[in-house]
Design an enzyme around this catalytic site. Structure first.
Site, PDB file in Angstrom:
ATOM      1  N   CYS A  35       5.907   3.845  -7.625  1.00 50.27           N
ATOM      2  CA  CYS A  35       6.004   2.800  -8.655  1.00 50.27           C
ATOM      3  C   CYS A  35       6.247   3.383 -10.041  1.00 50.27           C
ATOM      4  O   CYS A  35       6.589   2.672 -10.967  1.00 50.27           O
ATOM      5  CB  CYS A  35       4.738   1.942  -8.666  1.00 50.27           C
ATOM      6  SG  CYS A  35       3.271   2.893  -9.087  1.00 50.27           S
ATOM      7  N   ASP A  37       4.016   4.672 -11.999  1.00 47.96           N
ATOM      8  CA  ASP A  37       2.876   4.516 -12.909  1.00 47.96           C
ATOM      9  C   ASP A  37       2.179   5.858 -13.149  1.00 47.96           C
ATOM     10  O   ASP A  37       2.133   6.712 -12.267  1.00 47.96           O
ATOM     11  CB  ASP A  37       1.878   3.498 -12.339  1.00 47.96           C
ATOM     12  CG  ASP A  37       2.469   2.102 -12.360  1.00 47.96           C
ATOM     13  OD1 ASP A  37       3.518   1.926 -12.998  1.00 47.96           O
ATOM     14  OD2 ASP A  37       1.882   1.201 -11.749  1.00 47.96           O
ATOM     15  N   CYS A  60       0.362  -0.783 -13.784  1.00 52.15           N
ATOM     16  CA  CYS A  60       0.167  -2.193 -13.449  1.00 52.15           C
ATOM     17  C   CYS A  60      -1.268  -2.636 -13.784  1.00 52.15           C
ATOM     18  O   CYS A  60      -2.126  -1.828 -14.134  1.00 52.15           O
ATOM     19  CB  CYS A  60       0.422  -2.394 -11.965  1.00 52.15           C
ATOM     20  SG  CYS A  60      -0.845  -1.628 -10.958  1.00 52.15           S
ATOM     21  N   CYS A 104      -3.271   1.598  -6.180  1.00 53.39           N
ATOM     22  CA  CYS A 104      -3.422   1.714  -7.638  1.00 53.39           C
ATOM     23  C   CYS A 104      -4.781   2.324  -7.978  1.00 53.39           C
ATOM     24  O   CYS A 104      -4.904   3.094  -8.943  1.00 53.39           O
ATOM     25  CB  CYS A 104      -3.291   0.348  -8.292  1.00 53.39           C
ATOM     26  SG  CYS A 104      -1.886  -0.595  -7.672  1.00 53.39           S
TER      27      CYS A 104
HETATM   28 FE1  FES Z   1       1.762   1.459  -9.534  1.00 56.40          FE
HETATM   29 FE2  FES Z   1      -0.240  -0.187  -9.316  1.00 56.40          FE
HETATM   30  S1  FES Z   1       1.814  -0.597  -8.858  1.00 56.40           S
HETATM   31  S2  FES Z   1      -0.315   1.893  -9.780  1.00 56.40           S
END
Ligand code: FES
Length: 125
Positions: A35, A37, A60, A104
């Site tokens: 993702c 992140d 997120c 996450c």
């Molecule tokens: Fe990437 Fe939650 S979608 S950490």
């Protein structure tokens, strides 16, 4: 049922311990390749106790809520206890995360582990 628990919403909208510790004793940064992140964790440690912790998360809602909750769970605790913190415990403290959002919370566990490893590395120098 709502997708997110009230606790998740609370920590997402009012995250605790956001920021940077300039003279941190341990810093850990991890990312989720899928993702994109990123989470960065700063620890201030005195006599084996985590006296302060701050985080920066580019991610997120679940990642932000997980980092916020994880910092609350290790603040004031001995390093040895923080080492045992699991993403499952963080998710439970948040009153659950949707199954597809469990990864996450893994970021929070990994960021703390990375910061603790950095602390151990610096101590050994
Ligand atoms: Fe990437 Fe939650 S979608 S950490």
């Amino acid at each position: 049922m709502a997708l997110y628990s009230e606790t998740v919403m609370d920590h997402f909208l009012h995250p605790r311990n956001v920021g940077v510790i300039e003279d941190a004793d341990g810093v850990g940064e991890v990312g989720n390749a899928k993702c994109g992140d990123i989470m960065k964790m700063y620890l201030k440690i005195e006599n084996g106790i985590i006296v302060d912790v701050k985080f920066e998360t580019f991610g997120c809602a679940s990642a932000i809520a997980s980092s916020s909750m994880a910092t609350e769970m290790i603040k004031g605790k001995p390093v040895v206890e923080a080492m045992l913190l699991t993403n499952k415990a963080v998710a439970e403290a948040l009153d659950g995360l949707p199954a597809h959002k469990m990864h996450c919370s893994v970021l929070a566990e990994e960021a703390i582990q990375a910061a603790l490893e950095d602390y151990e590395r610096r101590k050994a120098e």
